[in-house]
Design a protein around this motif. Structure first.
Motif, PDB file in Angstrom:
ATOM      1  N   TRP A 156      35.895  38.040  24.378  1.00 57.81           N
ATOM      2  CA  TRP A 156      37.036  38.230  25.297  1.00 57.81           C
ATOM      3  C   TRP A 156      38.243  37.452  24.784  1.00 57.81           C
ATOM      4  O   TRP A 156      39.350  37.975  24.701  1.00 57.81           O
ATOM      5  CB  TRP A 156      36.568  37.801  26.685  1.00 57.81           C
ATOM      6  CG  TRP A 156      37.577  37.426  27.709  1.00 57.81           C
ATOM      7  CD1 TRP A 156      38.859  37.882  27.808  1.00 57.81           C
ATOM      8  CD2 TRP A 156      37.388  36.523  28.804  1.00 57.81           C
ATOM      9  NE1 TRP A 156      39.483  37.306  28.910  1.00 57.81           N
ATOM     10  CE2 TRP A 156      38.594  36.480  29.536  1.00 57.81           C
ATOM     11  CE3 TRP A 156      36.310  35.760  29.250  1.00 57.81           C
ATOM     12  CZ2 TRP A 156      38.756  35.693  30.678  1.00 57.81           C
ATOM     13  CZ3 TRP A 156      36.465  34.986  30.390  1.00 57.81           C
ATOM     14  CH2 TRP A 156      37.678  34.951  31.086  1.00 57.81           C
ATOM     15  N   MET A 188      39.585  46.060  25.430  1.00 58.61           N
ATOM     16  CA  MET A 188      38.807  44.964  26.004  1.00 58.61           C
ATOM     17  C   MET A 188      37.507  45.457  26.631  1.00 58.61           C
ATOM     18  O   MET A 188      36.486  44.772  26.558  1.00 58.61           O
ATOM     19  CB  MET A 188      39.643  44.197  27.023  1.00 58.61           C
ATOM     20  CG  MET A 188      40.751  43.411  26.339  1.00 58.61           C
ATOM     21  SD  MET A 188      41.508  42.191  27.393  1.00 58.61           S
ATOM     22  CE  MET A 188      40.221  40.965  27.497  1.00 58.61           C
ATOM     23  N   THR A 196      34.031  43.478  25.393  1.00 56.01           N
ATOM     24  CA  THR A 196      33.645  42.339  26.238  1.00 56.01           C
ATOM     25  C   THR A 196      32.701  42.826  27.329  1.00 56.01           C
ATOM     26  O   THR A 196      32.629  44.018  27.611  1.00 56.01           O
ATOM     27  CB  THR A 196      34.867  41.692  26.934  1.00 56.01           C
ATOM     28  OG1 THR A 196      35.354  42.592  27.936  1.00 56.01           O
ATOM     29  CG2 THR A 196      35.980  41.363  25.970  1.00 56.01           C
ATOM     30  N   VAL A 205      39.091  43.095  33.613  1.00 57.87           N
ATOM     31  CA  VAL A 205      39.904  43.429  32.440  1.00 57.87           C
ATOM     32  C   VAL A 205      41.336  43.749  32.864  1.00 57.87           C
ATOM     33  O   VAL A 205      42.299  43.304  32.231  1.00 57.87           O
ATOM     34  CB  VAL A 205      39.278  44.605  31.642  1.00 57.87           C
ATOM     35  CG1 VAL A 205      40.273  45.196  30.653  1.00 57.87           C
ATOM     36  CG2 VAL A 205      38.025  44.145  30.905  1.00 57.87           C
TER      37      VAL A 205
END
Length: 530
Positions: free
Chosen positions: A420, A445, A449, A456
């Protein structure tokens, strides 16, 4: 701390006040240039270096004119004044007088915010639309809160029937809430239509120069957006490979994309109740606290307490954050845990989050810094973001080095968290320098992650309003890991992890160039030690 007559004032937001403050900084910077380092000891040189760097940083980022366009769901007046209500003391007659004096200034400060935003819009400085929409939502909830439960009413004035408490509730209901209502009306009726749909700050006047200044201010290094972007991509790839190893061991699959999807949607991987979230966070802090003496020679005297996040913050806030102890040690460090919507909060990131925000992350580093014999601007100022956040991110990895993670699921959570922060290097530069859209950033993302979509979105909207800040974490952590690797190589069997950590934290939250210099001296001193 919250001491003295400043408790009766708010920051002056008028353009003339910003100009006067910058003149003061320039005068001070000119004075520092006339000082010789010849007669200074080690600590004196660090102090002078940090003073120069902080003055240069504040003057350089002035090109952004953030006060003319920032409509901020994280630190705007709708959050800041509610926070202040909970923090400002009101035990004595004088403290209550100062609190009332300050509260009477809030309507003027909100009106000035509107004046600044109008001026900014006319000059080519605009807030991104998504952040304006988020703040509108916060303001709608704030002005709808009944007077008795409004977070703008200080806790000391909520129940009592004293004249002061009644007056305070009246000021909130009749002066402050109407000012916020007018701010809400301005944002909805006038500003939202003007807000920029391009998320990157480069769309603003002097936007490219602003982002360059923010990179330098946040990382304390001279890095280009392109180089940061490629460092981030490399880190994300490397972390994916590490995740696959743990995923095979724990789940019997190397298909990371499919595993991320499963973890996000598996109710067993999330909490059921608010109390479960809170107890897991508390347990993680206690687990690490038991290991601290093996990792540090010096530990702070200030305690850390784990508390649920207040209701007025939780909907737009991150999963957790840390509030430092007060200067007089009257209030301990506070690790605030977001228990909102527990069924969307993953179990597997609890330990990494606690190690970052509480111990050995922010609480340990900030508390030790408060106990050092440092000038006040270094002890109570934020210090270098890349040091503060780099240390906290390093603390997550330290949990793995010291075998504190309880199982492979928590280790996978730690790797998700590392990825992240590596994604931040890619996404922040993508948005502010390479023309990425908000959706592009969210997709990147989600692919890399273990964060939920709502997390997010919160993250990306934070990067959009706060250019460059998200770069500090990985850049700082990489520097600390690089210094540890240098020290191990130079000292061999003499290397002592506890002594290394004490040395890194010995001078407060210094810039990365100063840290590298002081650690080089430390390594040299260890080499010559009998």
């Amino acid at each position: 701390g919250f001491a003295g007559p400043r408790n009766g004032r708010l920051t002056d937001l008028r353009p003339a006040a910003y100009a006067a403050w910058n003149d003061t900084l320039r005068t001070l910077l000119r004075t520092t240039a006339t000082l010789s380092t010849a007669g200074l000891d080690h600590r004196g040189k660090i102090t002078l270096g940090m003073l120069r760097e902080s003055l240069e940083r504040d003057l350089t980022v002035d090109v952004c004119h953030a006060e003319l366009w920032t409509v901020d769901q994280l630190n705007g007046p709708q959050v800041a004044y509610a926070d202040l209500a909970a923090l400002q003391p009101a035990a004595t007659v004088e403290e209550r007088r100062l609190l009332m004096q300050r509260w009477r200034e809030i309507p003027f400060a909100i009106q000035q915010q509107v004046v600044n935003l109008r001026d900014g819009a006319a000059r080519g400085y605009l807030s991104p639309r998504i952040n304006v929409e988020r703040v509108i939502g916060q303001l709608e909830r704030l002005v709808a809160a009944p007077a008795g439960t409004s977070p703008l009413v200080p806790p000391s004035a909520r129940g009592p029937t004293t004249r002061w408490a009644r007056d305070m509730r009246s000021v909130v209901a009749n002066e402050i809430v109407p000012a916020f209502r007018a701010y809400l009306s301005f944002l909805k009726a006038e500003y939202l239509a003007q807000a920029r749909t391009t998320p990157g700050v480069s769309a603003n006047r002097d936007g490219a120069a602003c982002y360059r200044a923010q990179i330098r201010a946040q990382t304390t290094l001279d890095l280009t957006a392109d180089s940061i972007h490629s460092i981030g991509e490399h880190e994300v790839d490397s972390l994916r490979q590490q995740m696959v190893v743990v995923a095979r061991r724990r789940f019997g699959t190397g298909n990371l994309d499919s595993l991320l999807l499963t973890l996000r949607n598996d109710p067993l991987m999330a909490f059921q109740t608010r109390d479960e979230v809170f107890q897991a966070a508390k347990g993680a802090v206690e687990r690490m606290e038991a290991h601290l003496p093996a990792l540090f020679g010096r530990l702070p005297t200030r305690r850390v307490v784990v508390e649920p996040m207040p209701a007025y913050q939780e909907q737009d806030a991150p999963s957790a954050y840390y509030y430092p102890a007060t200067a007089d040690n009257g209030r301990p460090g506070r690790y605030l845990v977001n228990t909102y919507d527990p069924t969307h909060r993953p179990r597997y990131t609890v330990e990494a989050l606690a190690f970052h925000e509480a111990v050995p992350g922010h609480h340990l580093q900030i508390s030790l810094g408060q106990e050092l014999d440092l000038p006040e601007f270094m002890r109570y100022g934020a210090g270098a973001t890349s040091f503060v956040e780099g240390w906290a991110l390093y603390s997550e990895v330290l949990g793995e080095d010291a075998a504190v993670y309880s199982d492979d699921l928590q280790r996978l959570g730690m790797l998700f968290f590392q990825s992240w922060r590596a994604c931040r290097l890619v996404v922040d530069t993508g948005i502010h320098a390479l023309g990425w859209s908000r959706e592009q950033a969210i997709d990147y993302m989600l692919r890399n992650t273990g964060l939920s979509r709502s997390d997010v979105e919160n993250e990306v909207d934070r990067y959009i309003i706060w250019p460059g800040q998200a770069l500090a974490y990985k850049v700082g952590q990489r520097e600390i890991l690089s210094l540890r690797s240098d020290a191990r190589a130079a000292l061999g069997p003499r290397f002592d992890l506890r002594a290394f950590h004490d040395a890194v934290l010995a001078d407060g939250a210094v810039s990365l160039p100063i840290l590298r210099e002081t650690m080089a001296h430390w390594i040299a001193a260890q080499t010559t030690r009998p």
